[in-house]
Design an enzyme around this catalytic site. Sequence first.
Site, PDB file in Angstrom:
ATOM      1  N   THR A  87       1.142  -0.938   0.229  1.00 49.38           N
ATOM      2  CA  THR A  87      -0.015  -0.365   0.212  1.00 49.38           C
ATOM      3  C   THR A  87       0.966   1.407  -0.061  1.00 49.38           C
ATOM      4  O   THR A  87       1.613   1.455   0.890  1.00 49.38           O
ATOM      5  CB  THR A  87      -1.102  -0.333   1.284  1.00 49.38           C
ATOM      6  OG1 THR A  87      -1.866  -1.430   0.926  1.00 49.38           O
ATOM      7  CG2 THR A  87      -2.083   1.097   0.846  1.00 49.38           C
TER       8      THR A  87
ATOM      9  N   LYS B 262      -7.353   1.533  -3.264  1.00 51.13           N
ATOM     10  CA  LYS B 262      -7.012   0.541  -1.175  1.00 51.13           C
ATOM     11  C   LYS B 262      -6.886   1.731  -0.530  1.00 51.13           C
ATOM     12  O   LYS B 262      -7.599   1.725   0.698  1.00 51.13           O
ATOM     13  CB  LYS B 262      -5.463   0.527  -1.246  1.00 51.13           C
ATOM     14  CG  LYS B 262      -4.890  -0.360   0.198  1.00 51.13           C
ATOM     15  CD  LYS B 262      -5.802  -1.112   0.184  1.00 51.13           C
ATOM     16  CE  LYS B 262      -5.206  -1.320   1.756  1.00 51.13           C
ATOM     17  NZ  LYS B 262      -3.768  -2.055   2.104  1.00 51.13           N
TER      18      LYS B 262
ATOM     19  N   LYS C  74      -0.153   5.487   8.709  1.00 47.20           N
ATOM     20  CA  LYS C  74       0.450   5.353   7.603  1.00 47.20           C
ATOM     21  C   LYS C  74      -0.176   5.793   6.353  1.00 47.20           C
ATOM     22  O   LYS C  74      -0.077   6.585   5.303  1.00 47.20           O
ATOM     23  CB  LYS C  74       1.286   4.413   6.897  1.00 47.20           C
ATOM     24  CG  LYS C  74       2.688   4.672   5.783  1.00 47.20           C
ATOM     25  CD  LYS C  74       2.122   4.069   4.740  1.00 47.20           C
ATOM     26  CE  LYS C  74       2.175   2.186   4.609  1.00 47.20           C
ATOM     27  NZ  LYS C  74       1.749   1.384   3.655  1.00 47.20           N
TER      28      LYS C  74
END
Length: 290
Positions: free
Chosen positions: A97, A172, A240
């Site tokens: 990701t 995502k 993150k």
Amino acid sequence: MARVAFLGVGVMGYPMAGYLVKAGHDVVVYNRTTTKAEAWSKEYGGGFGVTPREAAIGADFVMSCVGNDDDLRSVCLGADGAFAGMSKGAVFVDHTTVSATVTAELYAAGKEIGVGFVDAPISGGQAGAENGVLSIMCGGDISDYEAAEPLMQAYGRIIKRLGDSGKGQLTKMVNQICIAGVLQGLSEALHFAEKAGLNGRDVVEVISGGAAGSWQMNNRHETMLDDHFDYGFAVDWMRKDLAICLDEADRNNASLPLTALVDQFYKDVQKLGGGRWDTSSLLKRLRALD
């Protein structure tokens, strides 16, 4: 059978690379901590390289599952990077990701040397990787996706191309935005139930089959009620990911007020020492406010 290099055999990559071996592929792995690559090799019988370039030499496909933008750049670029060892026509599939920015950068770099690049971030957590039932959202040229999709079936439950390069990463981001909001709502609901003197398990049994139900409710309510938060994706990694979402929202002018708020709540969890707790630990924050 394909020759595959898998870069990053951590919590997610370790079982994913193992499923490729079980599917009959010839797999070589690389990990920044070489002892993990050696352990994987002993368990599954595949080889390992001491650099990404070494692992990628001769591979038809190179898969990666590393930490962040900088980690991905480091395994792709430079004299020891995978791109330096890949043959023209090979395909790089990134399961990390990361930002859409680094995806665009590496897609372009791959084009220059005749290497395909598919962004294919995953959802499903450690359990999904271990059970081979990940959701995989992909972006990239359709020919590269169609070449790589049969390999991803080894560990994917649903695999879908959402469009050109970067669309997998953008999807995502949608996924993480949804999770953040659902977990905050679930945490508040369970906290309310506790304050109201209700039995949380009984409450969930009644409401989970209706409109309030969710995967998070079904799979996390018991551990949340038991104050156990070591079941999956860590808060540090979620922050993150949410930073990536918020940064992209600044570019596309999307409004994400709830996401921004929940990100700050996760910051509070970190201050409680919960950076490695799983993302359902938002309930822990509410309990700490009592």
